[in-house]
Design a protein around this motif. Structure first.
Motif, PDB file in Angstrom:
ATOM      1  N   UNK A  13      58.854   1.840 -53.011  1.00  0.00           N
ATOM      2  CA  UNK A  13      59.624   2.914 -53.663  1.00  0.00           C
ATOM      3  C   UNK A  13      58.715   3.932 -54.305  1.00  0.00           C
ATOM      4  N   UNK A  14      57.572   3.490 -54.805  1.00  0.00           N
ATOM      5  CA  UNK A  14      56.666   4.439 -55.463  1.00  0.00           C
ATOM      6  C   UNK A  14      56.134   5.483 -54.485  1.00  0.00           C
ATOM      7  N   UNK A  35      54.602  12.379 -63.072  1.00  0.00           N
ATOM      8  CA  UNK A  35      55.271  11.407 -62.200  1.00  0.00           C
ATOM      9  C   UNK A  35      54.428  11.140 -60.961  1.00  0.00           C
ATOM     10  N   UNK A  36      53.788  12.200 -60.427  1.00  0.00           N
ATOM     11  CA  UNK A  36      52.947  12.026 -59.247  1.00  0.00           C
ATOM     12  C   UNK A  36      51.770  11.106 -59.560  1.00  0.00           C
ATOM     13  N   UNK A  95      55.943  11.159 -53.119  1.00  0.00           N
ATOM     14  CA  UNK A  95      56.217  12.256 -52.186  1.00  0.00           C
ATOM     15  C   UNK A  95      57.109  13.321 -52.843  1.00  0.00           C
ATOM     16  N   UNK A  96      58.122  12.865 -53.578  1.00  0.00           N
ATOM     17  CA  UNK A  96      59.000  13.817 -54.293  1.00  0.00           C
ATOM     18  C   UNK A  96      58.212  14.641 -55.302  1.00  0.00           C
ATOM     19  N   UNK A  97      57.385  13.964 -56.118  1.00  0.00           N
ATOM     20  CA  UNK A  97      56.651  14.659 -57.175  1.00  0.00           C
ATOM     21  C   UNK A  97      55.624  15.612 -56.591  1.00  0.00           C
ATOM     22  N   UNK A 109      57.526  22.944 -68.055  1.00  0.00           N
ATOM     23  CA  UNK A 109      57.707  21.528 -68.393  1.00  0.00           C
ATOM     24  C   UNK A 109      58.050  20.705 -67.162  1.00  0.00           C
ATOM     25  N   UNK A 110      58.872  21.240 -66.256  1.00  0.00           N
ATOM     26  CA  UNK A 110      59.199  20.519 -65.021  1.00  0.00           C
ATOM     27  C   UNK A 110      57.967  20.326 -64.150  1.00  0.00           C
ATOM     28  N   UNK A 111      57.096  21.376 -64.107  1.00  0.00           N
ATOM     29  CA  UNK A 111      55.852  21.247 -63.344  1.00  0.00           C
ATOM     30  C   UNK A 111      54.984  20.140 -63.938  1.00  0.00           C
ATOM     31  N   UNK A 112      54.879  20.142 -65.283  1.00  0.00           N
ATOM     32  CA  UNK A 112      54.091  19.105 -65.935  1.00  0.00           C
ATOM     33  C   UNK A 112      54.674  17.714 -65.705  1.00  0.00           C
ATOM     34  N   UNK A 113      56.021  17.619 -65.769  1.00  0.00           N
ATOM     35  CA  UNK A 113      56.671  16.325 -65.534  1.00  0.00           C
ATOM     36  C   UNK A 113      56.426  15.844 -64.109  1.00  0.00           C
ATOM     37  N   UNK A 114      56.500  16.785 -63.130  1.00  0.00           N
ATOM     38  CA  UNK A 114      56.241  16.403 -61.744  1.00  0.00           C
ATOM     39  C   UNK A 114      54.812  15.893 -61.571  1.00  0.00           C
TER      40      UNK A 114
END
Length: 407
Positions: A28-29, A15-16, A34-36, A7-12
């Protein structure tokens, strides 16, 4: 935990996608993207690492994957070496034995009444089982045949001679002679025996009966007999070289010599043995004796308060109490154990090592992999979760540092 990591992979990924689409609207985006992006890379890399431990990722035969199945034999050898070297080395086991104090613990345990009763119950249970197993006609027949076969090989004459030789060694037969003489003296000095001797002598001197002197003469003769016996016994006790003692010695040694070497005595022993073996009463006697023994044991062991069980308990408790009071004996027992332990440790440590290696090698590879994954898989999923978060933070830091350096 797998679903959370996925789920975290899917959320990342979501978000990306959103941050990439919105990147032109605000700076900011770019940081969010970059984080995602780095979070997805970290999640995928750690997923690959975790899966590669147990199987080939996506079924692809990538080198250095399916590490546990491919190295099962080496894992078994290393596990065996780790256990034997770090838990079963001779110094470690000996140090533990010295700290454990086997003799002291044994003494404390035996000295407790409950422990003695437990040993008594175990002894009774074992004895009852043994009796049930031995109370069989086949066993009785075997024992009878074994007894007969053993008796057939015994040279009764030589055996008797050897037994007498052992009994007379060191002059022990002289002590027996002293005991016999004391008993004779006590017997002769008794009123009933003296009266019997007097009557016997009076019957033999019939001529004095007519003048009424038969009893008087008989009593005088009896006193003479008793005095002679007493004097003889006194002389024998005071004189180790008394002629009667020497004659007794000579007779004893001659009899032993004849028992062991005289063909006539040997023939008598052979005849006696043959008569015993041929007599049907011997088999019946042995059969009856065995039956009586088993019957008595069954009766005693069947009682709640078995005398055999009580005796075992008493002996165990007494042994424990004596061991508790005897420090030297406890120290000796501990020394024997620690002295014998190194050989046993060296001998059985290698057996344990081989057993572990063979046991691991015998495991089904798929079952072993599934079992390991089931036991440590939850913690491994935290690697994926942490990889996602740490990867995202690293990506965010790199993006921020890149923009700062660009000025």
């Amino acid at each position: 935990m797998k679903r959370i990591a996925l789920g975290l992979l899917g959320a990342a990924a979501c978000v990306y996608a959103l941050a990439t689409a919105m990147e032109g609207r605000h700076v900011t985006w770019g940081y969010v993207a970059a984080f995602a992006e780095a979070a997805m890379v970290g999640a995928m890399a750690d997923w690959f690492a975790v899966v590669a431990l147990f199987r080939h990722p996506l079924g692809l035969p990538i080198p250095h994957t399916a590490i546990i199945p491919a190295n099962k034999a080496r894992i078994g050898a290393n596990l065996a070496g780790f256990i034997c070297n770090n838990f079963l080395s001779t110094p470690q086991v000996l140090a533990k034995l010295e700290q454990f104090d086997p003799a002291g613990r044994l003494a404390q345990w035996l000295a407790q009444a409950a422990s003695g009763q437990q040993l008594g119950r175990l002894g009774v249970a074992a004895a009852r089982y043994g009796l049930s197993a031995f109370d069989d006609e086949r066993v009785r027949a075997f024992l009878g045949q074994a007894a007969s076969a053993g008796l057939a090989k015994v040279d009764l004459s030589v055996l008797a001679g050897q037994a007498l030789e052992a009994l007379t060694e060191g002059g022990r037969h002289q002590a027996l002679l002293d005991d016999v003489l004391r008993q004779v003296a006590t017997l002769v000095e008794g009123e009933a025996v003296q009266e019997h001797i007097t009557d016997a002598i009076a019957r033999e001197i019939k001529a004095l009966r007519y003048v009424g002197l038969d009893q008087v003469a008989a009593r005088m003769a009896t006193r003479k007999v008793v005095a002679v016996v007493a004097n003889t016994i006194g002389d024998l006790a005071a004189q180790p070289e008394h002629p009667l003692r020497l004659r007794f010695d000579a007779f004893t040694h001659d009899f032993i010599e004849r028992l062991q070497h005289d063909p006539a005595f040997h023939a008598r022993g052979e005849k006696l043995r043959a008569d015993l073996l041929a007599h049907p009463a011997l088999g019946e006697y042995l059969h009856g004796l065995w039956g009586e023994l088993l019957g008595w044991l069954h009766a005693d062991l069947g009682r709640p308060e078995s005398s055999i069980g009580a005796r075992i308990a008493e002996l165990a408790q007494a042994l424990g109490q004596r061991l508790e009071a005897d420090e030297a004996m406890r120290r000796w027992i501990n020394e024997q154990i620690t002295g014998a332990a190194p050989l046993a440790i060296e001998r059985y440590r290698e057996d344990i090592r081989r057993y572990i290696v063979e046991r691991v090698d015998a495991w089904n590879t798929d079952e072993m992999t599934q079992e390991l994954e089931r036991n440590v898989g939850r913690d491994l999923q935290f690697i994926r979760i942490n990889g996602t978060l740490v990867g995202g933070l690293v990506g965010l830091s790199i993006h921020a540092a890149t923009l700062w350096l660009r000025g």
